[in-house]
Design a protein around this motif. Structure first.
Motif, PDB file in Angstrom:
ATOM      1  N   SER A  19      66.079  24.331  30.306  1.00 57.63           N
ATOM      2  CA  SER A  19      66.700  23.297  29.474  1.00 57.63           C
ATOM      3  C   SER A  19      65.821  22.044  29.484  1.00 57.63           C
ATOM      4  N   GLU A  20      65.788  21.352  28.357  1.00 58.70           N
ATOM      5  CA  GLU A  20      64.928  20.169  28.264  1.00 58.70           C
ATOM      6  C   GLU A  20      65.760  18.927  28.020  1.00 58.70           C
ATOM      7  N   PHE A  21      65.253  17.819  28.534  1.00 58.88           N
ATOM      8  CA  PHE A  21      65.924  16.538  28.385  1.00 58.88           C
ATOM      9  C   PHE A  21      64.886  15.447  28.267  1.00 58.88           C
ATOM     10  N   HIS A  22      65.262  14.378  27.592  1.00 61.51           N
ATOM     11  CA  HIS A  22      64.421  13.195  27.445  1.00 61.51           C
ATOM     12  C   HIS A  22      65.315  11.987  27.703  1.00 61.51           C
ATOM     13  N   VAL A  23      64.888  11.111  28.617  1.00 62.42           N
ATOM     14  CA  VAL A  23      65.690   9.946  28.975  1.00 62.42           C
ATOM     15  C   VAL A  23      64.825   8.698  28.897  1.00 62.42           C
ATOM     16  N   GLY A  66      69.144   8.943  25.507  1.00 65.59           N
ATOM     17  CA  GLY A  66      68.391  10.170  25.709  1.00 65.59           C
ATOM     18  C   GLY A  66      69.033  11.357  25.030  1.00 65.59           C
ATOM     19  N   THR A  67      68.401  12.536  25.239  1.00 63.60           N
ATOM     20  CA  THR A  67      68.902  13.790  24.683  1.00 63.60           C
ATOM     21  C   THR A  67      68.851  14.871  25.747  1.00 63.60           C
ATOM     22  N   TYR A  68      69.666  15.921  25.537  1.00 62.98           N
ATOM     23  CA  TYR A  68      69.702  17.057  26.452  1.00 62.98           C
ATOM     24  C   TYR A  68      69.958  18.314  25.636  1.00 62.98           C
ATOM     25  N   ASN A  69      69.083  19.322  25.793  1.00 61.18           N
ATOM     26  CA  ASN A  69      69.221  20.580  25.072  1.00 61.18           C
ATOM     27  C   ASN A  69      69.319  21.721  26.087  1.00 61.18           C
TER      28      ASN A  69
END
Length: 81
Positions: A47-51, A38-41
């Motif tokens: 704040s946004e994240f994708h897992v 995933g990613t974390y910004n």
């Protein structure tokens, strides 16, 4: 082998961007990882994240330990251990 789910820092100075990775606990923060899940910004508001839920659940079931920051992100994503 102790496996951790942790953040790998990318981006410029004062503009961090993180990848959520599965890595051996003995490797350095930005060292070789086993898999990216995933990613974390943190720079966006909010704040946004994708897992990748399937991969995260698979690694948690296999005994990978998330760090505190990753545990909070997984909890927000609805993935519990």
């Amino acid at each position: 082998m102790a496996v951790k789910i942790r953040l790998k820092r990318l981006g410029k100075k004062k503009s961090p961007f993180y990848r959520i990775v599965v890595a051996d606990a003995r490797t350095s923060r930005n060292g070789k990882s086993i898999e990216e899940i995933g990613t974390y910004n943190p720079m966006t508001d909010p704040s946004e994240f994708h897992v990748n839920e399937e991969a995260a659940k698979k690694w948690l079931a296999n005994g990978a330990q998330p760090t505190e920051a990753v545990a909070k992100i997984l909890k927000k994503a609805g993935i519990e251990k």
